[in-house]
Scaffold this motif. Structure first.
Motif, PDB file in Angstrom:
ATOM      1  N   PRO A  94      37.956  41.861  42.194  1.00  0.00           N
ATOM      2  CA  PRO A  94      37.400  41.033  43.269  1.00  0.00           C
ATOM      3  C   PRO A  94      38.150  41.258  44.580  1.00  0.00           C
ATOM      4  CG  PRO A  94      38.768  39.685  41.837  1.00  0.00           C
ATOM      5  CD  PRO A  94      38.724  41.064  41.235  1.00  0.00           C
ATOM      6  N   PHE A  95      37.470  40.906  45.650  1.00  0.00           N
ATOM      7  CA  PHE A  95      38.006  41.110  46.985  1.00  0.00           C
ATOM      8  C   PHE A  95      38.269  39.769  47.661  1.00  0.00           C
ATOM      9  CE2 PHE A  95      35.018  44.675  46.146  1.00  0.00           C
ATOM     10  CZ  PHE A  95      35.991  45.648  45.928  1.00  0.00           C
ATOM     11  N   ALA A 108      47.888  36.539  45.755  1.00  0.00           N
ATOM     12  CA  ALA A 108      47.036  37.483  45.028  1.00  0.00           C
ATOM     13  C   ALA A 108      47.445  38.928  45.323  1.00  0.00           C
ATOM     14  CB  ALA A 108      45.570  37.266  45.398  1.00  0.00           C
ATOM     15  N   MET A 109      47.749  39.230  46.583  1.00  0.00           N
ATOM     16  CA  MET A 109      48.156  40.580  46.949  1.00  0.00           C
ATOM     17  C   MET A 109      49.490  40.944  46.303  1.00  0.00           C
ATOM     18  SD  MET A 109      46.929  40.877  50.904  1.00  0.00           S
ATOM     19  CE  MET A 109      47.135  42.658  51.035  1.00  0.00           C
ATOM     20  N   ARG A 110      50.391  39.982  46.248  1.00  0.00           N
ATOM     21  CA  ARG A 110      51.695  40.233  45.642  1.00  0.00           C
ATOM     22  C   ARG A 110      51.530  40.476  44.132  1.00  0.00           C
ATOM     23  NH1 ARG A 110      54.234  36.598  48.173  1.00  0.00           N
ATOM     24  NH2 ARG A 110      53.840  34.874  46.753  1.00  0.00           N
ATOM     25  N   VAL A 111      50.743  39.648  43.465  1.00  0.00           N
ATOM     26  CA  VAL A 111      50.520  39.791  42.022  1.00  0.00           C
ATOM     27  C   VAL A 111      49.841  41.126  41.710  1.00  0.00           C
ATOM     28  CG1 VAL A 111      49.194  38.875  40.065  1.00  0.00           C
ATOM     29  CG2 VAL A 111      50.488  37.329  41.536  1.00  0.00           C
ATOM     30  N   VAL A 116      46.800  46.774  50.913  1.00  0.00           N
ATOM     31  CA  VAL A 116      45.546  46.599  51.651  1.00  0.00           C
ATOM     32  C   VAL A 116      44.533  45.987  50.698  1.00  0.00           C
ATOM     33  CG1 VAL A 116      43.725  47.769  52.957  1.00  0.00           C
ATOM     34  CG2 VAL A 116      46.038  48.714  52.944  1.00  0.00           C
ATOM     35  N   TRP A 117      43.783  44.983  51.202  1.00  0.00           N
ATOM     36  CA  TRP A 117      42.779  44.322  50.368  1.00  0.00           C
ATOM     37  C   TRP A 117      41.493  44.178  51.166  1.00  0.00           C
ATOM     38  CZ3 TRP A 117      43.281  38.663  48.188  1.00  0.00           C
ATOM     39  CH2 TRP A 117      42.497  38.537  47.046  1.00  0.00           C
ATOM     40  N   MET A 131      45.962  43.342  55.531  1.00  0.00           N
ATOM     41  CA  MET A 131      47.154  44.161  55.373  1.00  0.00           C
ATOM     42  C   MET A 131      48.323  43.260  54.981  1.00  0.00           C
ATOM     43  SD  MET A 131      45.814  47.065  56.231  1.00  0.00           S
ATOM     44  CE  MET A 131      47.191  48.157  56.444  1.00  0.00           C
ATOM     45  N   ALA A 132      49.038  43.627  53.929  1.00  0.00           N
ATOM     46  CA  ALA A 132      50.134  42.810  53.421  1.00  0.00           C
ATOM     47  C   ALA A 132      51.197  42.527  54.487  1.00  0.00           C
ATOM     48  CB  ALA A 132      50.770  43.486  52.212  1.00  0.00           C
TER      49      ALA A 132
END
Length: 144
Positions: A94-95, A108-111, A116-117, A131-132
């Motif tokens: 998922p986005f 969510a990005m860290r996990v 980039v998402w 962007m993280a």
């Protein structure tokens, strides 16, 4: 009779109340999922990019492909002209969505270990990218 809701003041914290929409960047480069690895590599090299958003035949976000993800296919020259991006290993949903809380997106990005998402609307169409580095900066209260 009307009802009035009174919200108590909350402590002000860096990043409090920010959403993905506050932090997302536009994404100028996309590629169709039926494009070849060779075509993707040409775009990545020519535009000096680290990633490309992948869209399906309806124009919806299918994922994100990186140079690293293409590397195994680029080592075999006969693969590059025949292999479609959809057959490669690349980030899939998922986005993120624009109304998602930025703090939740950061978790969510860290996990998921994402730098980039993709950000999509409710129909799955690409709106931009998260962007993280920018997320971390905004949540820390620094100007991005």
């Amino acid at each position: 009779m009307s009802t009035v809701t009174i919200h108590s003041p909350q402590s002000v914290r860096p990043g409090h109340g920010l959403t993905v929409a506050d932090a997302m960047d536009p994404c100028d480069y996309q590629i169709a999922d039926d494009s070849t690895v060779d075509q993707a590599d040409d775009i990545l090299r020519g535009a000096h990019l680290d990633y490309l958003l992948v869209r399906d035949h309806d124009g919806r976000c299918e994922g994100l492909v990186t140079r690293t993800g293409l590397h195994p296919f680029l080592n075999r020259s006969w693969y590059t002209g025949r292999t479609a991006i959809s057959a490669t290993t690349h980030q899939r949903g998922p986005f993120a969505w624009p109304t998602m809380g930025l703090a939740l997106a950061a978790i969510a990005m860290r996990v998921k270990r994402l730098a980039v998402w993709p950000v999509v609307d409710e129909d799955g169409y690409i709106l931009g990218v998260l962007m993280a580095d920018r997320v971390t900066s905004l949540l820390a209260g620094k100007a991005a």
